[in-house]
Design a protein around this motif. Structure first.
Motif, mmCIF file in Angstrom:
data_model
loop_
_atom_site.group_PDB
_atom_site.id
_atom_site.type_symbol
_atom_site.label_atom_id
_atom_site.label_comp_id
_atom_site.label_asym_id
_atom_site.label_seq_id
_atom_site.Cartn_x
_atom_site.Cartn_y
_atom_site.Cartn_z
ATOM 1 N N PRO A 167 -0.972 34.325 1.391
ATOM 2 C CA PRO A 167 -0.447 32.959 1.476
ATOM 3 C C PRO A 167 1.048 32.925 1.174
ATOM 4 O O PRO A 167 1.505 33.586 0.243
ATOM 5 N N TRP A 168 1.791 32.171 1.975
ATOM 6 C CA TRP A 168 3.249 32.177 1.794
ATOM 7 C C TRP A 168 3.625 31.469 0.504
ATOM 8 O O TRP A 168 4.696 31.706 -0.049
ATOM 9 N N GLU A 169 2.750 30.612 -0.021
ATOM 10 C CA GLU A 169 3.063 29.932 -1.283
ATOM 11 C C GLU A 169 3.284 30.940 -2.401
ATOM 12 O O GLU A 169 4.072 30.702 -3.307
ATOM 13 N N ILE A 170 2.571 32.060 -2.329
ATOM 14 C CA ILE A 170 2.743 33.074 -3.367
ATOM 15 C C ILE A 170 4.170 33.582 -3.370
ATOM 16 O O ILE A 170 4.807 33.737 -4.405
ATOM 17 N N LYS A 187 6.489 43.332 -5.954
ATOM 18 C CA LYS A 187 5.597 43.040 -7.075
ATOM 19 C C LYS A 187 4.483 42.066 -6.728
ATOM 20 O O LYS A 187 3.439 42.052 -7.376
ATOM 21 N N LEU A 188 4.725 41.186 -5.756
ATOM 22 C CA LEU A 188 3.727 40.154 -5.490
ATOM 23 C C LEU A 188 2.996 40.354 -4.168
ATOM 24 O O LEU A 188 1.808 40.096 -4.074
ATOM 25 N N PRO A 191 0.946 44.375 -3.702
ATOM 26 C CA PRO A 191 -0.376 44.534 -4.307
ATOM 27 C C PRO A 191 -1.497 43.851 -3.512
ATOM 28 O O PRO A 191 -2.640 44.279 -3.548
ATOM 29 N N GLN A 192 -1.138 42.812 -2.771
ATOM 30 C CA GLN A 192 -2.176 42.092 -2.025
ATOM 31 C C GLN A 192 -2.548 42.807 -0.730
ATOM 32 O O GLN A 192 -3.589 42.529 -0.150
ATOM 33 N N PHE B 80 2.498 24.399 -6.944
ATOM 34 C CA PHE B 80 2.097 24.217 -5.557
ATOM 35 C C PHE B 80 0.698 23.626 -5.474
ATOM 36 O O PHE B 80 -0.096 23.733 -6.411
ATOM 37 N N ASN B 82 -1.946 24.560 -3.898
ATOM 38 C CA ASN B 82 -3.056 25.481 -4.151
ATOM 39 C C ASN B 82 -2.735 26.416 -5.321
ATOM 40 O O ASN B 82 -3.313 27.479 -5.437
ATOM 41 N N ALA B 84 -0.926 28.716 -6.078
ATOM 42 C CA ALA B 84 -0.208 29.962 -5.778
ATOM 43 C C ALA B 84 -0.108 30.879 -6.982
ATOM 44 O O ALA B 84 0.951 31.427 -7.276
ATOM 45 N N TYR B 86 -0.695 34.427 -8.865
ATOM 46 C CA TYR B 86 -0.685 35.783 -8.330
ATOM 47 C C TYR B 86 -2.035 36.433 -8.624
ATOM 48 O O TYR B 86 -2.351 36.727 -9.777
ATOM 49 N N HIS B 88 -3.451 39.286 -8.382
ATOM 50 C CA HIS B 88 -3.641 40.616 -8.959
ATOM 51 C C HIS B 88 -3.180 40.687 -10.402
ATOM 52 O O HIS B 88 -3.295 41.719 -11.041
ATOM 53 N N MET B 89 -2.623 39.577 -10.928
ATOM 54 C CA MET B 89 -2.120 39.605 -12.298
ATOM 55 C C MET B 89 -3.025 38.774 -13.200
ATOM 56 O O MET B 89 -3.642 37.817 -12.757
#
Ligand SMILES: Nc1ncnc2c1ncn2[C@@H]1O[C@H](COP(=O)(O)OP(=O)(O)OP(=O)(O)O)[C@@H](O)[C@H]1O
Ligand SMILES: [Mg+2]
Lengths: 278, 350
Positions: A167-170, A187-188, A191-192, B80, B82, B84, B86, B88-89
């Motif tokens: 998701p681009w929000e991340i 880092k973000l 990993p996904q 946000f 949803n 957002a 992370y 994996h953390m």
């Protein structure tokens, strides 16, 4: 429906499939048995156990002058370098195509699919000439470059599919949190897409391992020979064909593949799970 | 910190999505950007935090012009829709991420995360992954992550849209509590008028890329600038009916009513639109208007009546629950004329 009863219904199908694959299974079985036994012509039951078919491991055989360990090392170098090159470029290029607003994005995307479908063999003469001009003919570096280049469209496409699912929000959240675009990616985002990375790495390793045409044409010499070429040279030598020797070499060649598959089986399934979208 | 938008315009493909908006948000104030879907709320929000570049206009944080600063340098906290987080953390790492980026030392990070986690009440979840906590807890985590850098402004994009009704009520007051405890300036984007009215100091109501009215919730409810605003606020919504103004009386809803006090000026047009809220129509206000009941909706404490008037218009009335009336019954009710809202032919308030 409980799984139990579904399996039960599938029983006739399983039996049918087993029957159909029986010849293959028997062949595999004999492949292994034949490498360590001798069988009199006309019978199926072996009558002596021997290791002479594995003699290629400690001496050069009449069919090939190359040293098997050198060849194996070459194959590993070839496969691992190719796989890491493909991974590194696919990771960055896939991200660019998925996320960055680069010019000619559509053109690149359709180009990728075209290239992926392009038959390698039609390019081989041109590639041969290019490598010779560059002085990279009959060198491992040359084949590695060519093989990586030819596999890249697939790798980039797969990685783009994985990136598209993040998701681009991340990323936006990361940027808001004060991280640079590069930190966000490392880092973000990375990993996904890790399942995709693993799958692509293994997949590229395996295709490189089994590649025959490119090394055969572009690096046939003893110094840069890989296992597939070694095996092919044996086959080509019609004067003294030794089937059991070839079976042993074949088994030797396929063992790393089987081991890799067993370790990464689950990860490999992922490439189709994540890569189809996009 | 005081936030100021000056003549902000944002275009997509040449089309102005936000058109010449000016907005000042006082320090410590919580303001709602309210409006129907597609009116440009998110676009405004994303321009304030730097995800979108502004095509025209200026953005000031305090006295500092941040119009051309990249997101990373703006010190804005964003939650946000949803969340957002992370995936994996762990929750701890999520909240700590902005500090890790700033290369703060471990002890500071630990202390600050502990403080903020206590503020949003998730101290015992810090080891978990976002997938293993509830929606409300994810919301709190997102808030904590947005707040940990002590941002100049907190932006919330539909923060409650993904929660179920009960949690929504709870988180609504939580957000307000956290905002007032930290004293942070906040902008809440929502299309839910109840949300905006209940927790914000002021509401900026947007329509088609423009702010049509900026006011305190009560003020906006009582004095809407036009029919759009009147209709957007209030549930059940306001009903409109045409009216004719005469010398001393007013013909509306098939009845002749006395001309209300606040509509006595002589420069008014003859034909106007009246807006009547459900709580201003009922038996307690008189009996000039006759009609029959179309439908009754019971809401527990109150009943909602849809009433067809003799001239074909429909009004809505809200009254304490009772079972005296049935659909089809005829009624004679009145209107609280001092609360009538009058609009001209263009829908502007008179
Ligand atoms: N990246 C974009 N490119 C082109 N048009 C866009 C883009 N982002 C938004 N728009 C358009 O801008 C208008 C406003 O969008 P925006 O997301 O700000 O609406 P919104 O008020 O947040 O609505 P919602 O309540 O549905 O979230 C919409 O008509 C939308 O189609
Ligand atoms: Mg929106």
């Amino acid at each position: 429906m409980p799984i139990q009863s579904r399996n039960f219904k599938a029983a006739p199908m399983i039996i049918l499939l087993s029957l159909l694959s029986l010849p293959l299974l028997i062949m595999c079985f004999y492949l292994i048995v034949d490498t360590i036994t001798n069988t009199q012509p006309g019978t199926l039951i072996p009558d002596e156990i021997t290791f002479e078919h594995w003699r290629f491991l400690w001496q050069t055989t009449e069919n090939s002058s190359a040293n098997i360990w050198r060849v194996t090392l070459n194959t590993f170098v070839f496969s691992i370098t190719t796989a890491t090159t493909i991974l590194a470029i696919s990771l960055t290029a896939g991200y660019a195509l998925s996320r960055l607003n680069i010019p000619f994005r559509r053109f690149f995307l359709s180009g990728l699919i075209m290239l992926h479908a392009f038959p390698t063999i039609t390019l081989i003469i041109a590639i041969f000439l290019i490598l010779q001009t560059l002085g990279l003919y009959d060198s491992l570096i040359g084949v590695i470059m060519v093989k990586s280049a030819l596999e890249l469209p697939f790798g980039i496409w797969i990685m783009k599919g994985f990136y598209d699912n993040v998701p681009w929000e991340i990323e936006m959240a990361g940027v808001q949190d004060g991280a640079s675009r590069f930190t966000v990616w490392r880092k973000l985002v990375l990993p996904q897409v890790q399942p995709g990375m693993m799958a692509l790495l293994v997949f590229s390793f395996l295709t490189a391992w089994s590649e025959l045409v490119l090394p055969l044409v572009l690096a046939p010499g003893n110094k840069s020979q890989v296992l597939s070429v070694y095996l092919a040279t044996m086959l080509a030598d019609e004067s003294s064909i030794d089937f059991n020797l070839m079976k042993s070499v074949g088994l030797f060649y396929v063992i790393p593949v089987i081991i890799t598959y067993m370790i990464f089986q689950r990860k490999l399934m992922n490439i189709y799970g994540g890569g189809t979208k996009g | 910190m005081k936030i100021e938008l000056r003549n902000f315009t944002k275009r997509f493909d040449g089309q102005a999505v936000v058109d010449n908006v000016s907005l000042t948000i006082e320090s410590g104030e919580m303001i709602a950007l309210l409006g129907p879907s597609g009116c440009g709320k998110s676009t405004s929000l994303f321009s304030i935090c730097g995800i979108h570049r502004m095509d025209e206009g200026q953005l000031l944080f305090g006295d500092k012009d941040v119009t051309n600063l990249p997101s990373q340098k703006r010190n804005v906290g964003v939650v946000f829709q949803n969340y957002a987080l992370y995936p994996h953390m762990s929750i701890f790492e999520n909240i700590a991420f902005p500090l890790v980026v700033q290369k703060a030392d471990r002890a500071t990070i630990r202390r600050k995360v502990a403080d903020i986690a206590e503020l949003v009440q998730i101290s015992d979840l810090l080891e978990r992954k976002p997938a293993n906590i509830s929606g409300g807890q994810q919301q709190r985590t997102a808030l904590a992550r947005a707040l940990i850098r002590r941002p100049d402004v907190l932006l919330l994009d539909e923060p409650l849209a993904n929660l179920d009704a009960k949690l929504r009520l709870e988180m609504r007051s939580e957000i307000r509590r956290i905002q007032s405890e930290t004293g942070i300036t906040a902008i809440l984007v929502t299309h839910d008028q109840v949300e905006a009215m209940s927790i914000c100091d002021r509401i900026a109501l947007m329509q088609k890329g423009k702010v049509v009215q900026l006011d305190k919730p009560r003020e906006m409810y009582a004095n809407p600038a036009n029919m759009f605003v009147a209709e957007f606020l209030g549930n059940p919504p306001i009903r409109f009916m045409p009216a004719e103004l005469h010398e001393n009386q007013m013909i509306a809803g098939g009845a002749a009513l006395p001309r209300p006090q606040h509509l006595k000026q002589s420069n008014l047009p003859d034909k106007i639109n009246l807006g009547i809220r459900p709580e201003h129509f009922g038996p307690q206000f008189g009996n000039e208007i006759s009609g029959h009941i179309l439908a009754i909706e019971t809401q527990g404490r109150e009943n909602l009546y849809d009433v067809a008037l003799s001239d074909g218009g429909v009004l809505c009335s809200i009254q304490p629950a009772n079972d005296h009336l049935n659909p089809g019954d005829t009624i004679q009710w009145g209107i609280a004329s001092q609360h009538l809202l009058a609009f001209d032919g263009q829908g502007e308030r008179i």
